[in-house]
Design a protein around this motif. Structure first.
Motif, PDB file in Angstrom:
ATOM      1  N   ARG A  12       5.229  -1.801   3.304  1.00 38.31           N
ATOM      2  CA  ARG A  12       5.948  -1.028   2.271  1.00 38.31           C
ATOM      3  C   ARG A  12       6.014   0.420   2.718  1.00 38.31           C
ATOM      4  NH1 ARG A  12       5.396  -2.544  -3.082  1.00 38.31           N
ATOM      5  NH2 ARG A  12       6.521  -0.614  -3.415  1.00 38.31           N
ATOM      6  N   ARG A  13       7.055   1.096   2.211  1.00 37.62           N
ATOM      7  CA  ARG A  13       7.167   2.524   2.525  1.00 37.62           C
ATOM      8  C   ARG A  13       6.106   3.286   1.723  1.00 37.62           C
ATOM      9  NH1 ARG A  13      10.750   7.028   2.939  1.00 37.62           N
ATOM     10  NH2 ARG A  13      10.961   7.327   0.699  1.00 37.62           N
ATOM     11  N   ALA A  14       5.288   4.079   2.396  1.00 35.21           N
ATOM     12  CA  ALA A  14       4.224   4.804   1.689  1.00 35.21           C
ATOM     13  C   ALA A  14       4.068   6.199   2.279  1.00 35.21           C
ATOM     14  CB  ALA A  14       2.901   4.052   1.803  1.00 35.21           C
ATOM     15  N   ASN A  37       1.145  -3.734   4.197  1.00 31.20           N
ATOM     16  CA  ASN A  37       1.998  -4.836   3.771  1.00 31.20           C
ATOM     17  C   ASN A  37       3.485  -4.477   3.890  1.00 31.20           C
ATOM     18  OD1 ASN A  37       1.847  -2.944   1.834  1.00 31.20           O
ATOM     19  ND2 ASN A  37       1.303  -4.351   0.145  1.00 31.20           N
ATOM     20  N   SER A  94       3.158   0.882   5.105  1.00 32.35           N
ATOM     21  CA  SER A  94       1.804   0.462   4.745  1.00 32.35           C
ATOM     22  C   SER A  94       1.478  -0.865   5.453  1.00 32.35           C
ATOM     23  CB  SER A  94       1.688   0.303   3.238  1.00 32.35           C
ATOM     24  OG  SER A  94       2.392  -0.847   2.832  1.00 32.35           O
ATOM     25  N   ASP A 126       8.751   7.327  -5.799  1.00 34.67           N
ATOM     26  CA  ASP A 126       8.405   6.256  -4.855  1.00 34.67           C
ATOM     27  C   ASP A 126       6.906   6.192  -4.631  1.00 34.67           C
ATOM     28  OD1 ASP A 126      11.009   5.720  -4.655  1.00 34.67           O
ATOM     29  OD2 ASP A 126      11.313   6.585  -2.638  1.00 34.67           O
ATOM     30  N   GLU A 127       6.336   7.378  -4.443  1.00 34.42           N
ATOM     31  CA  GLU A 127       4.925   7.443  -4.117  1.00 34.42           C
ATOM     32  C   GLU A 127       4.086   6.852  -5.243  1.00 34.42           C
ATOM     33  OE1 GLU A 127       3.536  11.407  -3.569  1.00 34.42           O
ATOM     34  OE2 GLU A 127       1.786  10.780  -2.399  1.00 34.42           O
ATOM     35  N   GLN A 186       0.578  -1.424  -6.136  1.00 38.93           N
ATOM     36  CA  GLN A 186      -0.626  -1.865  -5.447  1.00 38.93           C
ATOM     37  C   GLN A 186      -1.702  -2.261  -6.451  1.00 38.93           C
ATOM     38  OE1 GLN A 186      -1.271  -2.237  -2.162  1.00 38.93           O
ATOM     39  NE2 GLN A 186       0.788  -1.605  -1.540  1.00 38.93           N
ATOM     40  N   PHE A 238       4.569   3.092  -5.725  1.00 39.05           N
ATOM     41  CA  PHE A 238       3.821   2.356  -4.711  1.00 39.05           C
ATOM     42  C   PHE A 238       2.378   2.153  -5.151  1.00 39.05           C
ATOM     43  CE2 PHE A 238       0.961   2.661  -0.978  1.00 39.05           C
ATOM     44  CZ  PHE A 238       1.320   1.495  -0.338  1.00 39.05           C
TER      45      PHE A 238
END
Lengths: 110, 890
Positions: free
Chosen positions: A74-76, A72, A70, B24-25, B32, B28
């Motif tokens: 991060r893994r996304a 910033n 992402s 994880d998804e 945020q 995240f």
């Protein structure tokens, strides 16, 4: 919650998602942000409900996903349209326009 | 579609990684959100709280995502299976009893089905076998009969329905040559035979038109089995010769393995090498034909019928033996026709057994479901949908049925072996009975059907209540679930009803068998060794006479075997399938002897002169060995030499019916159409009736002539012996070899023949009897289960009653009364059902009516007794309930 919130008609969320990522791959958070921004916060979706919809679309083969990084760092998980997704978007957009036009016409004449 | 499947599978198999990814998804996204909230000035805890609110329940979202991935269905199924397996493991007693009941029911049904399939359903092993028809004449009595040569020729030449048509006839003969002499079944066939079956020899050639021409050099086709066994599979036999009844035949070909028609035949030769029999009333051949493409069975039937009626109208040989009509039916039906009804009855009987077994399992499941009421109530209170619970029950039922079905299929393996060992010899097509793919599919479908039935039943029962009631009732743990107890009693009553029908059926068959065994056959059965001897067939009177002398010598020698008391001979023994030939004789004196055929025909038209009887060639020793009593006059003796006037002995029923109020002794008859000898027969004696067509068939009028006056080639010797069978057999074999080493013989004891003649009857009785006994045990167990369960549920109620002053006897009466009501309902339905159903077995009964009161009464009492016993133990337990313990219960 106090802002005027419109409950999305059935199936509309799919259309919004398809349209939103038609411009380029986005992760879930960005999709929800983008929808809110563009709709001037009128369409406030329960953010959780986004994900089942994403998985549904992925299962139907209209979008595909891959992991990326992402802004910033991060893994996304990023989603993008597939070829059939793009066709589906056209189909749904057409349907939607016809529907709204028809509804507007009915409302206007009464 | 494909992406869908791949996605589902990936989600399923990479479950863990998919789960982490989802985690994880979502994390995240929430992070945020939190970040955004913090930036807008909220404290971190508040930011987290808001984020959670905005996002919604994380687990719920995850669950929905998984649903969307489509893992859900498979996953719940696996979960259901795991849970179901755990439930079954947790109550091993229940599982074992239920699975074994189902195994028994499914296994027995599958085993019987394998016989039904092999005999009735499996297509005959020929190309397009459903196009092969059997063709019959219909005689004036309306029954199907064999064909006379000229009639067959007309059918062959005039029909428009068959692309190939052939006649055939089988008989046994002694065959030697390359192989040692042995008796073999040989079929005489007309040229189209192989074409009808669509068969080509695997070696050599088939019959040509030339082979079938009158006076052609004799040729023979051998079966694959004969080729292997007697000709050691040698490929260059084709110029070798077989000696069949004294004549040499060239082997021209070997038929492929698996071709076996008529059954048991190992050699085929062209028919009518000495010319056809020109009579339209000598029914010597059976016939088969292959339908032309597009011709239906009905069309062929009309075609043949029209030809036959034309013969009937135009033939000069009018009378009781001329055909009246003709008919066609599929060969398979004609082979298995007689076996059809008994087999279907067995299938129905075993189906009843399966129902009783399923009812037992249903009751067990019901009891278990009641125990699990609380679990269900809690699960549905926690939000399990009704559909989910139903699915759970269905899964459990499937597990149970598949377990039972697999055990049953395993048992079928032995069951079929047992059935084949037990099956009567005359059941057609036994060799095609095996556990084949269709049989296994049947077992699988049966298990599935059982599972669906049981699962739907328990699911409907268990989910019909409302959960709150379940919770409270479960909490009280008492007399409740009245509903399910009532269902249990209905099931038990149904079990009793079905069992009653089954046991009454078994009883009727069993009583018939007993009555048959009590029948006086008119002859002795034990201590008799029989010996079939067949000399080459001859027509010349001198050759015939020398065969008579041969048999006379043989009998004299056999009499000298130690232990042998009487030796006789007859053309065909009683109880042998096929029996004696019958025909028309004429009462006449020597002076009335006509000069020509027309004169005979004139005599045969005088009703008062003719009689109908079976024709048996026998010796004096035959009556003595078999103990057939002399009623009046005398039997054959040394006065009756070959050149003395020919004599006959007649059976009692013939004397009574043909000469009512007269003495037949001294009358003379002409019976030459049986053996071609026109000399008159003087009746010298009357002997007792013999049930030659089976113990369950009435004796037939019979004329016996003397073997030494009317010799024939094939006879069966009967030796009444006090010695063991084995030494007598080997001594007799030695004597025959001594007289002529080329003549084979076949030995049997008469008891074996007697026993084989009861084969089908015994088979049915044993099977239906076993089904009945097992059903009785299952039903008794079912009644016991329902009553015991009911008592255990009513323990505290009974405690209250006892505390309030009810005596032991009152409690006993109350429980027994409850049981009796169930029993009586079941018995009443069962009797009604039996009255409606037993007429279907009427054709299998002997001297017993389908509504035999003794059987009905006896079986009803037996069943009530067994069911009452099953009620008694739970009732006694109820009566011994200690009120203090009972009220504390739970």
């Amino acid at each position: 919650m106090a802002i005027t919130r419109i409950d999305l008609p059935q199936g509309t969320l799919d259309l919004l998602i398809l349209r939103t990522i038609s411009l380029g791959p986005l992760h879930g958070w960005a999709i929800s942000e983008r929808i809110q921004q563009i709709s001037s916060a009128v369409l406030q979706i329960q953010q959780g409900s986004l994900y089942p919809a994403l998985h549904r679309l992925e299962r139907r083969g209209w979008i595909k996903s891959r992991w990326g990084t992402s802004d910033n760092n991060r893994r996304a998980k990023y989603y993008e349209l597939t070829k059939s997704g793009r066709q589906q978007l056209e189909v749904e957009r057409d349907a939607w326009e016809k529907l709204t036009a028809a509804v507007a016409q009915v409302l206007g004449t009464t | 579609m494909f992406s869908d499947l791949r996605f589902r599978l990936r989600s399923l198999f990479r479950r863990n990684s998919a789960d982490t990814e989802l985690d994880d998804e979502l994390r995240f996204h929430v992070e945020q959100l939190v970040e955004q909230n913090v930036q807008s000035g909220l404290t971190r805890p508040e930011a987290v709280r808001r984020a959670r609110l905005a996002f919604g329940g994380i687990d719920q979202v995850k669950e929905e995502c998984r649903d969307e991935c489509g893992v859900h269905f498979i996953e719940t199924l696996l979960q259901d299976i795991r849970f179901g397996a755990r439930v079954l493991r947790k109550s091993p007693g229940f599982t074992a009893v239920a699975a074994l009941s189902l195994a028994l029911g499914i296994g027995a049904t599958t085993a019987i089905f394998s016989v039904v399939y092999g005999v009735l359903l499996r297509p005959l092993p020929y190309a397009d076998s459903n196009r092969i028809m059997a063709i019959f004449e219909i005689n004036p009595k309306g029954t199907r009969s064999r064909l006379a040569d000229p009639n067959f020729d007309d059918f062959r030449d005039q029909n428009r329905s068959f692309q190939a048509i052939a006649k055939y006839e089988e008989n046994d003969a002694s065959v030697s040559g390359i192989a040692p002499p042995a008796r073999q079944m040989i079929a005489d066939v007309s040229p189209g035979f192989l074409k009808v079956f669509g068969v080509q020899p695997m070696l050599g050639r088939g019959f040509s038109a030339e082979d079938a021409r009158k006076g052609a050099g004799p040729v023979v086709l051998v079966s694959y089995g004969y080729w292997k066994q007697y000709l050691s599979s040698s490929p260059d036999l084709l110029q070798s010769r077989l000696k069949i009844d004294g004549a040499l035949f060239s082997i021209i070909g070997v038929l492929p393995a698996g071709f076996q028609f008529p059954a048991d035949v190992s050699l085929w030769v062209p028919a009518d090498l000495d010319g056809e029999n020109l009579s339209r009333t000598s029914h010597n051949y059976r016939a088969v034909g292959r339908l032309r493409d597009g011709v239906t069975v009905e069309q062929a039937n009309r075609d043949i019928s029209a030809i036959a009626r034309h013969i009937h109208e135009t033939s000069s040989e009018q009378g009781d033996y001329l055909l009246k009509d003709g008919t066609v039916l599929p060969l398979q039906d004609s082979i298995t026709g007689n076996a059809r009804r008994p087999l279907l009855i067995l299938l129905a009987a075993v189906g009843f057994l399966l129902l009783v077994a399923c009812a037992n399992v249903a009751n067990l499941l019901l009891a278990q479901a009641t125990v699990r009421e609380r679990e269900l109530a809690i699960r549905s209170a926690l939000g399990a949908a009704r559909g989910r619970l139903v699915r759970q029950f269905l899964t459990e039922a499937f597990l149970l049925s598949l377990l039972g079905g697999s055990l049953g299929a395993l048992g079928t393996y032995w069951g079929v072996a047992g059935l084949l060992a037990l099956a009567p010899e005359n059941l057609p097509r036994l060799d095609s009975v095996s556990i084949s793919l269709p049989v296994l599919i049947f077992a699988l479908l049966l298990s599935t059907a059982v599972a669906a039935g049981l699962g739907a039943f328990t699911a409907a029962r268990a989910t019909s209540g409302n959960p709150r009631q379940g919770l409270t009732e479960g909490a009280r743990g008492q007399s409740g679930s009245q509903g399910s107890q009532r269902v249990g009693r209905i099931i038990a009553a149904a079990q009793i009803a079905i069992t009653l029908v089954l046991v009454i059926g078994a009883g009727l068959l069993g009583r018939s068998l007993m009555k048959v065994l009590q029948v006086n056959p008119g002859f002795r059965v034990d201590k008799i060794v029989t010996m079939d001897v067949s000399l080459p067939w001859v027509e010349d009177p001198k050759a015939k006479a020398s065969q008579g002398i041969f048999f006379s010598n043989l009998i004299d020698r056999l009499k000298q075997i130690p232990g042998v008391r009487k030796v006789g001979a007859a053309s065909v023994l009683p109880l042998i399938e096929g029996g004696l030939p019958d025909g028309m004789f004429v009462l006449m004196t020597q002076n009335e002897m006509p000069k020509n055929l027309d004169g005979f025909n004139a005599l045969f038209r005088q009703k008062e002169r003719i009689g109908i009887a079976d024709f048996c060639v026998a010796t004096d020793g035959y009556f003595q060995a078999l103990g057939i009593p002399l009623i009046r006059g005398r039997i054959f003796d040394e006065r009756d030499g070959a050149d003395s006037p020919h004599v006959a002995v007649i059976s009692e029923s013939l004397a009574r019916n043909r000469w009512p109020g007269q003495d037949p002794i001294g009358h003379t008859i002409e019976f030459g159409n049986m053996d071609g000898d026109m000399r008159l027969l003087t009746i010298v004696g009357i002997v007792g009736d013999v049930r030659e067509y089976g113990l369950d068939a009435p004796p037939r009028p019979t004329v016996y002539v003397n073997l030494f006056q009317r010799p024939r080639s094939a006879i069966t010797l009967t030796m009444l012996s006090d010695a063991d069978t084995q030494p007598v057999t080997s001594a007799a074999r030695g004597i025959l070899r001594d007289l002529n080493p080329e003549i084979p013989a076949k030995f049997q004891t008469f008891s074996q023949i007697y026993s084989a003649s009861l084969g089908s009857r015994r088979f049915n009785v044993i099977l239906v009897g076993c089904f009945g006994i097992v059903a009785l045990l299952l039903a008794t167990a079912g009644v016991f289960g329902v009553m015991a369960y009911s008592v255990s549920r009513r323990t505290s109620e009974i405690g209250v009653r006892v505390a309030l002053g009810a005596g032991r006897a009152d409690v006993l009466r109350m429980i027994l009364g409850q049981g009796l009501r169930t029993i009586f309902v079941g018995v009443a339905i069962g009797i009604a059902g039996s009255l409606a159903l037993t007429h279907t077995v009427e054709s299998l009964l002997f001297d017993v009516t389908p509504t035999d009161p003794l059987t009905f009464g006896g079986v009803t009492l037996l069943l009530i007794g067994a069911a009452l016993l099953a009620c008694y133990f739970p009732a006694r337990r109820a009566a011994s309930v200690d009120p203090i313990v009972a009220l504390r219960y739970e």
